[in-house]
Every structure is written in structure tokens, then in C-alpha cells.
Design a protein around this motif. Sequence first.
Motif, PDB file in Angstrom:
ATOM      1  N   THR A  82      16.490   8.085 -16.055  1.00 51.69           N
ATOM      2  CA  THR A  82      16.206   9.486 -15.714  1.00 51.69           C
ATOM      3  C   THR A  82      16.025   9.653 -14.206  1.00 51.69           C
ATOM      4  O   THR A  82      16.174  10.757 -13.680  1.00 51.69           O
ATOM      5  CB  THR A  82      14.915   9.999 -16.391  1.00 51.69           C
ATOM      6  N   GLY A  83      15.683   8.576 -13.530  1.00 51.71           N
ATOM      7  CA  GLY A  83      15.436   8.656 -12.084  1.00 51.71           C
ATOM      8  C   GLY A  83      14.208   9.476 -11.750  1.00 51.71           C
ATOM      9  O   GLY A  83      13.996   9.871 -10.602  1.00 51.71           O
ATOM     10  N   ARG A  84      13.369   9.733 -12.749  1.00 51.00           N
ATOM     11  CA  ARG A  84      12.277  10.685 -12.529  1.00 51.00           C
ATOM     12  C   ARG A  84      11.182  10.106 -11.633  1.00 51.00           C
ATOM     13  O   ARG A  84      11.036   8.889 -11.519  1.00 51.00           O
ATOM     14  CB  ARG A  84      11.688  11.154 -13.862  1.00 51.00           C
ATOM     15  N   THR A  85      10.415  11.029 -11.069  1.00 49.90           N
ATOM     16  CA  THR A  85       9.327  10.646 -10.179  1.00 49.90           C
ATOM     17  C   THR A  85       8.046  10.421 -10.981  1.00 49.90           C
ATOM     18  O   THR A  85       7.671  11.258 -11.804  1.00 49.90           O
ATOM     19  CB  THR A  85       9.102  11.753  -9.133  1.00 49.90           C
ATOM     20  N   VAL A  86       7.415   9.298 -10.735  1.00 54.06           N
ATOM     21  CA  VAL A  86       6.163   8.945 -11.419  1.00 54.06           C
ATOM     22  C   VAL A  86       5.033   9.072 -10.395  1.00 54.06           C
ATOM     23  O   VAL A  86       5.094   8.475  -9.316  1.00 54.06           O
ATOM     24  CB  VAL A  86       6.255   7.499 -11.965  1.00 54.06           C
ATOM     25  N   ARG A  87       4.038   9.870 -10.723  1.00 58.26           N
ATOM     26  CA  ARG A  87       2.906  10.081  -9.802  1.00 58.26           C
ATOM     27  C   ARG A  87       1.901   8.939  -9.944  1.00 58.26           C
ATOM     28  O   ARG A  87       1.939   8.165 -10.898  1.00 58.26           O
ATOM     29  CB  ARG A  87       2.230  11.422 -10.093  1.00 58.26           C
ATOM     30  N   ALA A  88       0.945   8.910  -9.006  1.00 55.99           N
ATOM     31  CA  ALA A  88       0.017   7.773  -8.926  1.00 55.99           C
ATOM     32  C   ALA A  88      -0.721   7.508 -10.245  1.00 55.99           C
ATOM     33  O   ALA A  88      -0.802   6.353 -10.695  1.00 55.99           O
ATOM     34  CB  ALA A  88      -0.977   8.012  -7.796  1.00 55.99           C
ATOM     35  N   ASP A  89      -1.256   8.569 -10.880  1.00 57.72           N
ATOM     36  CA  ASP A  89      -2.052   8.358 -12.116  1.00 57.72           C
ATOM     37  C   ASP A  89      -1.217   7.695 -13.201  1.00 57.72           C
ATOM     38  O   ASP A  89      -1.676   6.786 -13.894  1.00 57.72           O
ATOM     39  CB  ASP A  89      -2.521   9.685 -12.735  1.00 57.72           C
ATOM     40  N   ARG A 148      -1.505  10.423  -3.297  1.00 56.87           N
ATOM     41  CA  ARG A 148      -0.255  11.145  -3.042  1.00 56.87           C
ATOM     42  C   ARG A 148       0.985  10.316  -3.359  1.00 56.87           C
ATOM     43  O   ARG A 148       2.117  10.793  -3.183  1.00 56.87           O
ATOM     44  CB  ARG A 148      -0.178  11.559  -1.565  1.00 56.87           C
ATOM     45  N   ALA A 149       0.802   9.092  -3.786  1.00 57.16           N
ATOM     46  CA  ALA A 149       1.968   8.228  -4.014  1.00 57.16           C
ATOM     47  C   ALA A 149       2.876   8.803  -5.102  1.00 57.16           C
ATOM     48  O   ALA A 149       2.402   9.399  -6.079  1.00 57.16           O
ATOM     49  CB  ALA A 149       1.508   6.828  -4.404  1.00 57.16           C
ATOM     50  N   ALA A 150       4.160   8.615  -4.907  1.00 56.56           N
ATOM     51  CA  ALA A 150       5.152   9.046  -5.904  1.00 56.56           C
ATOM     52  C   ALA A 150       6.231   7.978  -5.915  1.00 56.56           C
ATOM     53  O   ALA A 150       6.795   7.664  -4.862  1.00 56.56           O
ATOM     54  CB  ALA A 150       5.744  10.394  -5.503  1.00 56.56           C
ATOM     55  N   VAL A 151       6.483   7.396  -7.083  1.00 54.83           N
ATOM     56  CA  VAL A 151       7.436   6.286  -7.143  1.00 54.83           C
ATOM     57  C   VAL A 151       8.590   6.645  -8.071  1.00 54.83           C
ATOM     58  O   VAL A 151       8.419   7.373  -9.052  1.00 54.83           O
ATOM     59  CB  VAL A 151       6.754   4.964  -7.590  1.00 54.83           C
ATOM     60  N   ALA A 152       9.755   6.106  -7.745  1.00 57.05           N
ATOM     61  CA  ALA A 152      10.939   6.372  -8.575  1.00 57.05           C
ATOM     62  C   ALA A 152      12.030   5.382  -8.223  1.00 57.05           C
ATOM     63  O   ALA A 152      12.057   4.835  -7.113  1.00 57.05           O
ATOM     64  CB  ALA A 152      11.455   7.799  -8.327  1.00 57.05           C
ATOM     65  N   LEU A 153      12.908   5.157  -9.196  1.00 59.27           N
ATOM     66  CA  LEU A 153      14.190   4.498  -8.916  1.00 59.27           C
ATOM     67  C   LEU A 153      15.245   5.573  -9.184  1.00 59.27           C
ATOM     68  O   LEU A 153      15.773   5.661 -10.302  1.00 59.27           O
ATOM     69  CB  LEU A 153      14.367   3.249  -9.791  1.00 59.27           C
ATOM     70  N   PRO A 154      15.536   6.426  -8.192  1.00 61.29           N
ATOM     71  CA  PRO A 154      16.385   7.600  -8.428  1.00 61.29           C
ATOM     72  C   PRO A 154      17.876   7.360  -8.169  1.00 61.29           C
ATOM     73  O   PRO A 154      18.635   8.309  -8.032  1.00 61.29           O
ATOM     74  CB  PRO A 154      15.833   8.608  -7.400  1.00 61.29           C
ATOM     75  N   VAL A 208       0.881  -1.176   0.000  1.00 56.59           N
ATOM     76  CA  VAL A 208       0.000   0.000   0.000  1.00 56.59           C
ATOM     77  C   VAL A 208       0.915   1.222   0.000  1.00 56.59           C
ATOM     78  O   VAL A 208       1.472   1.608   1.030  1.00 56.59           O
ATOM     79  CB  VAL A 208      -0.924  -0.013   1.239  1.00 56.59           C
ATOM     80  N   ILE A 209       1.086   1.824  -1.170  1.00 56.53           N
ATOM     81  CA  ILE A 209       2.072   2.903  -1.348  1.00 56.53           C
ATOM     82  C   ILE A 209       1.406   4.223  -0.962  1.00 56.53           C
ATOM     83  O   ILE A 209       0.616   4.788  -1.712  1.00 56.53           O
ATOM     84  CB  ILE A 209       2.582   2.930  -2.810  1.00 56.53           C
ATOM     85  N   ASN A 210       1.750   4.686   0.240  1.00 54.60           N
ATOM     86  CA  ASN A 210       1.056   5.832   0.829  1.00 54.60           C
ATOM     87  C   ASN A 210       1.927   7.092   0.802  1.00 54.60           C
ATOM     88  O   ASN A 210       1.921   7.848   1.766  1.00 54.60           O
ATOM     89  CB  ASN A 210       0.680   5.498   2.280  1.00 54.60           C
ATOM     90  N   GLY A 211       2.667   7.303  -0.273  1.00 60.61           N
ATOM     91  CA  GLY A 211       3.555   8.463  -0.353  1.00 60.61           C
ATOM     92  C   GLY A 211       4.764   8.061  -1.190  1.00 60.61           C
ATOM     93  O   GLY A 211       4.634   7.291  -2.144  1.00 60.61           O
TER      94      GLY A 211
END
Length: 256
Positions: free
Chosen positions: A160-167, A123-129, A99-102
Motif C-alpha cells: 500500500t505504501g501507506r504512511t505509519v505514524r509513530a504510535d 512527529r515521526a512518519a515511516v513508510a516504504l512508498p 532517531v527518527i525525527n520526522g
Amino acid sequence: MAVELKTLEEFAVLTINRPEALNALNAQTIGEISAAIDEAAQMNVRALIITGAGDKAFCAGADIKEMIGIDLTGKMRKSEIGQAAFAKLDSLRIPSVAVINGYAFGGGLELALASTFRLATPRAAVALPEVKLGLIPGYGGTQRLPRVVGEARALEMIMTGRTVRADEALSMGLVHRIIDDSDRLASAFAFAREFSSYSLVALSYTREAVMRALSRPLQDGLKMEAEISTLAFQSSDAREGIAAFIEKRPAKFTDQ
Ligand code: CAA
């Protein structure tokens, strides 16, 4: 304790509890996650739900402050320990739901990728930075992300290490659902109840067959599927499921 494990309703709930460090994975936390997965395997529960304490992060990845001064042997050992802990999720008999809560960055996303399912709050934000640190993922990200989103998307995210938002995570299949933030555990339980009444025998054989699909040629995979589906057919639960259908009653599975 950096990790809490408790039983709620028919589920085990593992909470990473270092909110002051955005639930980052230091050695103690990884050790406790590994022990909690072992403990969950012994519990009489239908699924393992994994989340992060606080309202900001699921897990911000490996503890960067712990990286100072470790030698190459120590680095290799860290990767092996993290990978081994997460590999236990793959082989856990019960399904797992992250459950990715941030923030789920680095090792945090890798933990979610090792789970059977991923749910995200808005509000989840995922990345491999890791590239921003001059590193590459070390807890399974280069191997599991392409299996989930495909090679092209995985390369783009990791390079890119970029942040991917929930949508966007939902649209690329990286998370399965976006859930309400107000009671995320209730939403996770509702999701888990879509499969948790089925036989654990059938569920674990399904996961085994699907997980092996991408690591072998189609013909080998089909042979393996025939073997595993025959094993499932031998189970008491298969006899019960078939009998229940014919007798027009709900099946009563015993996980045998
Ligand atoms: N390790 C150690 N501490 C961390 C951490 C991490 N990965 N992420 C956050 N923290 C700590 C911060 O140092 C800070 O502590 P202090 O208050 O003591 O300074 C606290 O958590 C709060 O963090 P921020 O002030 O940075 O919070 P923010 O809201 O401004 O930013 C963030 C949030 C964007 C997630 C940012 O913290 C960040 O970028 N963190 C690092 C994420 C990262 O690079 N993860 C990958 C690690 S490498 C890895 O995981 C390798 C692998 O494959 C296993």
C-alpha cells in the motif's frame, strides 16, 4: 558535506545533513554515510546514534531526482552500494540507534531498519512508498521489514505504501520507543545508556546470535547459540562479570 559525524559524550552521532531535500540519499550522501560508519567503527564510543538534520525528516529515501536517466547497470550498482553501506551497520561492533525525527520514507526507513534500535519522535512518519513510484524497496526493506514486523504487516506496508505514524509504529514493534522531541539526542543517549555500559563482546555476540535466528531452523540456531555463548564465556569480560557478581561489586568491563 551531506553527513556530519561527531563525538558527543560517549557516543558517535551521525547526522544526515541535506534538510533542503529532506535528507534524501543521493550518491554523495550514501558514500558519506558509508565512510562515517567506517569512521565510527574506529572511534572509542559506546554506540552510534543516527538522525536527520532539521525538524521535518530523518530521511526521505533515495534521491528520486537522481533516478532520471540511469541505466540498469547503474540501478543495480546503486542498490548494491546502498545495501553494502547499510549492511555495515549490521556488522558494526557498537550498537546503532536510529532517531527518527520526522519522515523516514523508503531508503530512510531502510537505514533505520538496518540500525540495532529505532526511536521515534511523536512527529515521526515511516513508510516504504516505492510502489507509488512503480518501484520496490532496494536498500534492504523487503528483507529487513518482515524480520521486524512479520510478513503480513510488511506486505501490507510495502504493497500500500501507506504512511505509519509513530504510535502505530510503536504498537507494531517497528520502533522501540517514542521519545521527547525537545531534546531528542538527550533522550537517545538516555536510551543507549541502558545497554552501553555492558561489554561490547557480549552485546555484539548477542546481536549476531539474534540476527541469525530467523535465517535457520531452530535446531541449527540452538547449536549456533551454544557455540556463540561459549565464545562469550571465554572472554575476559565474562570472567570479570561473574567475579564481580560473586564479590558483590559492579563489573568493570574492558570489551575484551
Ligand atoms: N528525493 C529527492 N528529493 C526529495 C525527496 C526524495 N526522496 N523527498 C523530498 N525531496 C525534496 C522535494 O523534491 C522538495 O524539493 P524542492 O523544494 O526542490 O521541490 C523538498 O525535498 C521538500 O519536499 P516536499 O516539498 O515534497 O515536502 P512535503 O512536506 O510536501 O512532503 C514527503 C514530504 C511526503 C516526504 C514528500 O517529499 C515525499 O513523498 N518524498 C518522496 C518520498 C519517497 O518516495 N521516498 C522513497 C524514494 S525511493 C527509495 O527510497 C528506494 C529505495 O529503496 C532506496
